[in-house]
Design a protein around this motif. Structure first.
Motif, PDB file in Angstrom:
ATOM      1  N   LEU A  86      41.676  39.234  -6.077  1.00  0.00           N
ATOM      2  CA  LEU A  86      40.828  40.022  -5.184  1.00  0.00           C
ATOM      3  C   LEU A  86      40.774  41.484  -5.625  1.00  0.00           C
ATOM      4  N   SER A  87      41.912  42.040  -6.003  1.00  0.00           N
ATOM      5  CA  SER A  87      41.951  43.420  -6.467  1.00  0.00           C
ATOM      6  C   SER A  87      41.088  43.601  -7.710  1.00  0.00           C
ATOM      7  N   SER A  88      41.139  42.646  -8.627  1.00  0.00           N
ATOM      8  CA  SER A  88      40.309  42.720  -9.832  1.00  0.00           C
ATOM      9  C   SER A  88      38.831  42.710  -9.485  1.00  0.00           C
ATOM     10  N   PHE A  89      38.457  41.867  -8.520  1.00  0.00           N
ATOM     11  CA  PHE A  89      37.048  41.766  -8.122  1.00  0.00           C
ATOM     12  C   PHE A  89      36.547  43.082  -7.539  1.00  0.00           C
ATOM     13  N   PHE A  90      37.288  43.636  -6.576  1.00  0.00           N
ATOM     14  CA  PHE A  90      36.801  44.852  -5.914  1.00  0.00           C
ATOM     15  C   PHE A  90      36.860  46.068  -6.829  1.00  0.00           C
ATOM     16  N   ASP A  91      37.833  46.119  -7.706  1.00  0.00           N
ATOM     17  CA  ASP A  91      37.957  47.258  -8.605  1.00  0.00           C
ATOM     18  C   ASP A  91      37.014  47.130  -9.799  1.00  0.00           C
ATOM     19  N   LYS A  92      37.143  46.055 -10.558  1.00  0.00           N
ATOM     20  CA  LYS A  92      36.450  45.965 -11.840  1.00  0.00           C
ATOM     21  C   LYS A  92      35.005  45.496 -11.732  1.00  0.00           C
ATOM     22  N   VAL A  93      34.707  44.659 -10.740  1.00  0.00           N
ATOM     23  CA  VAL A  93      33.343  44.123 -10.629  1.00  0.00           C
ATOM     24  C   VAL A  93      32.504  44.959  -9.665  1.00  0.00           C
ATOM     25  N   PHE A 128      27.600  43.961   1.808  1.00  0.00           N
ATOM     26  CA  PHE A 128      27.165  42.711   1.194  1.00  0.00           C
ATOM     27  C   PHE A 128      28.131  41.608   1.622  1.00  0.00           C
ATOM     28  N   ASP A 129      27.762  40.376   1.337  1.00  0.00           N
ATOM     29  CA  ASP A 129      28.600  39.242   1.717  1.00  0.00           C
ATOM     30  C   ASP A 129      29.735  39.124   0.711  1.00  0.00           C
ATOM     31  N   GLN A 130      30.857  39.745   1.049  1.00  0.00           N
ATOM     32  CA  GLN A 130      31.980  39.800   0.109  1.00  0.00           C
ATOM     33  C   GLN A 130      32.538  38.411  -0.200  1.00  0.00           C
ATOM     34  N   ILE A 131      32.631  37.577   0.804  1.00  0.00           N
ATOM     35  CA  ILE A 131      33.236  36.262   0.605  1.00  0.00           C
ATOM     36  C   ILE A 131      32.383  35.412  -0.333  1.00  0.00           C
ATOM     37  N   ARG A 132      31.081  35.376  -0.084  1.00  0.00           N
ATOM     38  CA  ARG A 132      30.203  34.584  -0.947  1.00  0.00           C
ATOM     39  C   ARG A 132      30.238  35.096  -2.389  1.00  0.00           C
ATOM     40  N   SER A 133      30.167  36.411  -2.558  1.00  0.00           N
ATOM     41  CA  SER A 133      30.152  36.969  -3.912  1.00  0.00           C
ATOM     42  C   SER A 133      31.483  36.751  -4.618  1.00  0.00           C
ATOM     43  N   PHE A 134      32.584  36.897  -3.880  1.00  0.00           N
ATOM     44  CA  PHE A 134      33.882  36.676  -4.514  1.00  0.00           C
ATOM     45  C   PHE A 134      34.018  35.233  -4.994  1.00  0.00           C
ATOM     46  N   ARG A 135      33.572  34.287  -4.178  1.00  0.00           N
ATOM     47  CA  ARG A 135      33.700  32.874  -4.583  1.00  0.00           C
ATOM     48  C   ARG A 135      32.840  32.566  -5.803  1.00  0.00           C
ATOM     49  N   PHE A 137      32.225  34.870  -8.117  1.00  0.00           N
ATOM     50  CA  PHE A 137      33.015  35.509  -9.171  1.00  0.00           C
ATOM     51  C   PHE A 137      34.130  34.575  -9.640  1.00  0.00           C
ATOM     52  N   LEU A 138      34.724  33.853  -8.715  1.00  0.00           N
ATOM     53  CA  LEU A 138      35.793  32.924  -9.052  1.00  0.00           C
ATOM     54  C   LEU A 138      35.297  31.832 -10.006  1.00  0.00           C
ATOM     55  N   LEU A 139      34.061  31.366  -9.816  1.00  0.00           N
ATOM     56  CA  LEU A 139      33.480  30.399 -10.755  1.00  0.00           C
ATOM     57  C   LEU A 139      33.360  31.005 -12.155  1.00  0.00           C
ATOM     58  N   PHE A 140      32.955  32.262 -12.215  1.00  0.00           N
ATOM     59  CA  PHE A 140      32.867  32.968 -13.501  1.00  0.00           C
ATOM     60  C   PHE A 140      34.243  33.056 -14.163  1.00  0.00           C
ATOM     61  N   VAL A 141      35.258  33.411 -13.378  1.00  0.00           N
ATOM     62  CA  VAL A 141      36.621  33.504 -13.915  1.00  0.00           C
ATOM     63  C   VAL A 141      37.040  32.160 -14.497  1.00  0.00           C
ATOM     64  N   ARG A 142      36.801  31.094 -13.743  1.00  0.00           N
ATOM     65  CA  ARG A 142      37.139  29.759 -14.229  1.00  0.00           C
ATOM     66  C   ARG A 142      36.414  29.446 -15.545  1.00  0.00           C
ATOM     67  N   ASP A 143      35.128  29.794 -15.625  1.00  0.00           N
ATOM     68  CA  ASP A 143      34.358  29.514 -16.835  1.00  0.00           C
ATOM     69  C   ASP A 143      34.911  30.272 -18.043  1.00  0.00           C
ATOM     70  N   THR A 144      35.298  31.543 -17.839  1.00  0.00           N
ATOM     71  CA  THR A 144      35.808  32.330 -18.973  1.00  0.00           C
ATOM     72  C   THR A 144      37.159  31.800 -19.439  1.00  0.00           C
ATOM     73  N   VAL A 234      41.663  28.300  -7.954  1.00  0.00           N
ATOM     74  CA  VAL A 234      42.740  29.262  -8.226  1.00  0.00           C
ATOM     75  C   VAL A 234      43.960  28.542  -8.795  1.00  0.00           C
ATOM     76  N   TYR A 235      44.285  27.401  -8.213  1.00  0.00           N
ATOM     77  CA  TYR A 235      45.459  26.671  -8.699  1.00  0.00           C
ATOM     78  C   TYR A 235      45.231  26.130 -10.109  1.00  0.00           C
ATOM     79  N   GLU A 236      44.001  25.692 -10.372  1.00  0.00           N
ATOM     80  CA  GLU A 236      43.657  25.212 -11.706  1.00  0.00           C
ATOM     81  C   GLU A 236      43.879  26.308 -12.749  1.00  0.00           C
TER      82      GLU A 236
END
Length: 272
Positions: A86-93, A128-135, A137-144, A234-236
């Protein structure tokens, strides 16, 4: 490969393996202060004097010798994977970086285009819808991390075990690994072991949160951002982080560890 991400005091009192988003700015300033009796003016990550860093060619043989000879104790610091992400999302993205620009230039436009995220407008301050955007972003993290596309994983959200493990795989050994959630206890144990040239009073040390104020404030409790699918992703990605550093995967609301870190286990599992 050497020891990327490793810093050492100029006095040679201690080695530190940096793990991004795990109090690294504060730790770096403490190490700097423990040699020089003052803090570095500015972001410690920008310092080119006063600390040995593996990224500086002249420091590499000094760090390598200290690791090989075990002339200095080595430590690192870890953080709950849920709050770190979460910290990475709000800070870096979502945030504007200290140079006035977006992080990594084309990263945010790519996320907006390919994953449909929002970041709070040009300055990160719009609602903005933080929850929707964060989730998303999580797909992007998984892809990378899983497929290394649409880009290589970023150091701020790649697994902590990967950062910690490079030091071990290349011949290093940690004397301590502690949690940001119990920072003073862990950092004090390091200071007690090394007897730095300049005594450090942790009670008087400010927290050097270089990312604070970069992006929008988190509007919801941690657990609100993680539904069942998000927790599965996240666990994956961070299974080893949860297991080795004893964090609670089942309950995102619990940022505290649920057991003690076993250094022998960490070295055995990350040393291959």
């Amino acid at each position: 490969m050497g020891f990327p991400g490793t810093w050492m005091t100029e006095s040679g009192s201690v080695l530190y393996r940096v793990v991004p988003k795990c109090a690294c700015s504060t730790i770096g300033q403490i190490l700097y202060h423990s040699d020089h009796g003052r803090f570095y003016e500015g972001d410690i990550h920008d310092a080119t004097e006063g600390l040995h860093k593996w990224a500086q060619a002249a420091s590499q043989p000094v760090i390598e010798a200290a690791v090989r000879d075990r002339s200095a104790p080595a430590f690192t610091c870890v953080r709950n994977p849920y709050t770190r992400l979460l910290s990475s999302f709000f800070d870096k993205v979502c945030g504007i970086q200290r140079n006035g620009n977006r992080y990594r230039g084309n990263l945010v436009p790519l996320l907006i285009q390919k994953y449909g995220i929002e970041v709070g407008g040009p300055d990160g301050k719009e609602a903005f819808d933080q929850i929707r955007s964060f989730r998303r972003f999580l797909l992007f993290v998984r892809d990378t991390i899983r497929w290394r596309r649409p880009m290589e994983p970023d150091i701020h959200w790649s697994a902590m075990s990967g950062h910690v493990g490079t030091f071990i795989a290349n011949g290093g050994r940690y004397d301590s690994i502690f949690w940001t959630e119990d920072f003073n206890t862990g950092m004090q144990a390091v200071l007690d072991r090394i007897a730095p040239p300049v005594p450090v009073d942790l009670a008087q040390i400010p927290r050097f949160n270089e990312s604070e104020g970069h992006g929008p404030k988190r509007a919801h409790p941690v657990e609100a951002y993680f539904d069942d699918l998000s927790m599965h992703l996240v666990y994956e990605i961070y299974k080893r982080d949860f297991q080795l550093f004893r964090y609670d995967f089942e309950n995102p609301a619990n940022k505290l560890p649920v057991g003690e870190i076993d250094l022998d286990e960490v070295h055995a599992k990350l040393g291959d």
